[in-house]
Design a protein around this motif. Sequence first.
Motif, PDB file in Angstrom:
ATOM      1  N   ILE A 188       0.851  -1.194   0.000  1.00  0.00           N
ATOM      2  CA  ILE A 188       0.000   0.000   0.000  1.00  0.00           C
ATOM      3  C   ILE A 188       0.886   1.243   0.000  1.00  0.00           C
ATOM      4  O   ILE A 188       1.717   1.437   0.887  1.00  0.00           O
ATOM      5  N   ARG A 189       0.700   2.104  -0.982  1.00  0.00           N
ATOM      6  CA  ARG A 189       1.481   3.333  -1.098  1.00  0.00           C
ATOM      7  C   ARG A 189       0.617   4.583  -0.932  1.00  0.00           C
ATOM      8  O   ARG A 189       1.135   5.689  -0.806  1.00  0.00           O
ATOM      9  N   THR A 190      -0.695   4.433  -0.927  1.00  0.00           N
ATOM     10  CA  THR A 190      -1.594   5.564  -0.732  1.00  0.00           C
ATOM     11  C   THR A 190      -1.477   6.061   0.707  1.00  0.00           C
ATOM     12  O   THR A 190      -1.455   5.256   1.630  1.00  0.00           O
ATOM     13  N   PRO A 191      -1.376   7.381   0.935  1.00  0.00           N
ATOM     14  CA  PRO A 191      -1.379   7.891   2.314  1.00  0.00           C
ATOM     15  C   PRO A 191      -2.607   7.383   3.056  1.00  0.00           C
ATOM     16  O   PRO A 191      -3.739   7.552   2.592  1.00  0.00           O
ATOM     17  N   THR A 192      -2.386   6.729   4.204  1.00  0.00           N
ATOM     18  CA  THR A 192      -3.448   5.966   4.863  1.00  0.00           C
ATOM     19  C   THR A 192      -3.591   6.350   6.326  1.00  0.00           C
ATOM     20  O   THR A 192      -2.600   6.504   7.043  1.00  0.00           O
ATOM     21  N   LEU A 193      -4.844   6.479   6.753  1.00  0.00           N
ATOM     22  CA  LEU A 193      -5.196   6.691   8.147  1.00  0.00           C
ATOM     23  C   LEU A 193      -6.004   5.502   8.639  1.00  0.00           C
ATOM     24  O   LEU A 193      -6.988   5.113   8.011  1.00  0.00           O
ATOM     25  N   PHE A 194      -5.606   4.935   9.764  1.00  0.00           N
ATOM     26  CA  PHE A 194      -6.377   3.902  10.441  1.00  0.00           C
ATOM     27  C   PHE A 194      -7.089   4.536  11.626  1.00  0.00           C
ATOM     28  O   PHE A 194      -6.476   5.267  12.411  1.00  0.00           O
ATOM     29  N   ILE A 195      -8.397   4.275  11.751  1.00  0.00           N
ATOM     30  CA  ILE A 195      -9.178   4.775  12.881  1.00  0.00           C
ATOM     31  C   ILE A 195      -9.796   3.585  13.600  1.00  0.00           C
ATOM     32  O   ILE A 195     -10.334   2.670  12.965  1.00  0.00           O
ATOM     33  N   GLY A 196      -9.733   3.614  14.934  1.00  0.00           N
ATOM     34  CA  GLY A 196     -10.338   2.540  15.714  1.00  0.00           C
ATOM     35  C   GLY A 196     -11.036   3.066  16.942  1.00  0.00           C
ATOM     36  O   GLY A 196     -10.815   4.196  17.383  1.00  0.00           O
ATOM     37  N   GLY A 197     -11.898   2.241  17.493  1.00  0.00           N
ATOM     38  CA  GLY A 197     -12.498   2.529  18.782  1.00  0.00           C
ATOM     39  C   GLY A 197     -11.610   1.974  19.880  1.00  0.00           C
ATOM     40  O   GLY A 197     -11.245   0.789  19.851  1.00  0.00           O
ATOM     41  N   ALA A 198     -11.251   2.807  20.835  1.00  0.00           N
ATOM     42  CA  ALA A 198     -10.311   2.373  21.876  1.00  0.00           C
ATOM     43  C   ALA A 198     -10.876   1.231  22.715  1.00  0.00           C
ATOM     44  O   ALA A 198     -10.107   0.484  23.340  1.00  0.00           O
ATOM     45  N   ASN A 199     -12.195   1.070  22.722  1.00  0.00           N
ATOM     46  CA  ASN A 199     -12.817   0.019  23.533  1.00  0.00           C
ATOM     47  C   ASN A 199     -13.283  -1.180  22.711  1.00  0.00           C
ATOM     48  O   ASN A 199     -13.953  -2.063  23.252  1.00  0.00           O
ATOM     49  N   THR A 200     -12.936  -1.234  21.443  1.00  0.00           N
ATOM     50  CA  THR A 200     -13.313  -2.384  20.621  1.00  0.00           C
ATOM     51  C   THR A 200     -12.607  -3.633  21.122  1.00  0.00           C
ATOM     52  O   THR A 200     -11.406  -3.613  21.388  1.00  0.00           O
ATOM     53  N   LYS A 201     -13.357  -4.721  21.248  1.00  0.00           N
ATOM     54  CA  LYS A 201     -12.806  -5.995  21.725  1.00  0.00           C
ATOM     55  C   LYS A 201     -12.553  -6.937  20.558  1.00  0.00           C
ATOM     56  O   LYS A 201     -12.973  -6.703  19.424  1.00  0.00           O
ATOM     57  N   ALA A 212       3.444   1.738   4.985  1.00  0.00           N
ATOM     58  CA  ALA A 212       4.467   2.776   5.143  1.00  0.00           C
ATOM     59  C   ALA A 212       3.838   4.149   5.326  1.00  0.00           C
ATOM     60  O   ALA A 212       2.974   4.564   4.541  1.00  0.00           O
ATOM     61  N   GLY A 213       4.296   4.855   6.374  1.00  0.00           N
ATOM     62  CA  GLY A 213       3.870   6.236   6.597  1.00  0.00           C
ATOM     63  C   GLY A 213       2.441   6.395   7.084  1.00  0.00           C
ATOM     64  O   GLY A 213       1.944   7.527   7.163  1.00  0.00           O
ATOM     65  N   SER A 214       1.770   5.302   7.413  1.00  0.00           N
ATOM     66  CA  SER A 214       0.375   5.411   7.836  1.00  0.00           C
ATOM     67  C   SER A 214       0.260   6.059   9.207  1.00  0.00           C
ATOM     68  O   SER A 214       1.203   6.073  10.000  1.00  0.00           O
ATOM     69  N   LYS A 215      -0.923   6.601   9.480  1.00  0.00           N
ATOM     70  CA  LYS A 215      -1.231   7.197  10.772  1.00  0.00           C
ATOM     71  C   LYS A 215      -2.344   6.391  11.432  1.00  0.00           C
ATOM     72  O   LYS A 215      -3.157   5.765  10.749  1.00  0.00           O
TER      73      LYS A 215
END
Length: 269
Positions: free
Chosen positions: A209-222, A237-240
């Motif tokens: 994956i070379r596209t600038p990428t953001l991962f978002i999650g719920g801090a309480n997800t089990k 690479a370079g993801s946030k």
Amino acid sequence: MQTLRVNGYDMAYLETGAGPPLVCVHGSLCDFRNWGGVLGPLSTKHRVIAVSLRHFFPEHWDGTGDSYSIAQHVDDMIAFIEQIDAKPVDLMGHSRGGHIGFRLAQRRPDLLRRLILAEPGGELDGSLDPDHQPGPSPLAARFATAAEKIAAGDIDGGLAFFMDALEGPGAWKRMPAMPKQLLRDNAMTLLGQVRDNRPPFSRTDAEAIRTPTLFIGGANTKGGLPKVLHALARHVAGSKTQMIRGATHPMFEQAPQKFCEIVLNFLAD
């Protein structure tokens, strides 16, 4: 609601706002309506396009046939984006939609400017998970049980089993009436999902994956979803990564203001 003809199928979508296009792809048992709580804030800066994937509402699918798959949904999203008059697009996917977004970024990075993956669904192979065991995960096995109940006609029983497996005991019982009906509208798609045989994520996949990428999650997800998120994030690479405090898997429904703030900040960089 509008439709666009893609691969012989009329894909339904909602569109609102003006600006750079942001395409939103929903997760399992969902449809374009799931984004309702964030469409307003996101559309202040973007032309937001929320799709309903093949066989989801407003279609009422009977669960038969072999046209429900990750591969088909990726093909459909590629064809959909190719017809948008402003490319590349920003793409945001939640859960199953995150898996679709990931695979699309592998195949057609030229169509994407930025990629947002909100707890992408799927399995990890041994290159990303040292504890990997062949076969479906415990969560996937529970989803198969939910699908069996739905196929037998026990729609609410199957959905309750699904939601309690994902969010914990009593999740279905606590849900308001409208979200429950949305899940009922898409219940038969779970029959297609358990036949999907989608490939697991690998380290090679993530590193491609070379596209600038953001991962978002719920801090309480089990369960396994946070494990998948963090494993992929380590190798894209370079993801946030941003975790929303107090939220679980449907984080944009539980914390829409914070979710939109994170997304808009990433897209504005």
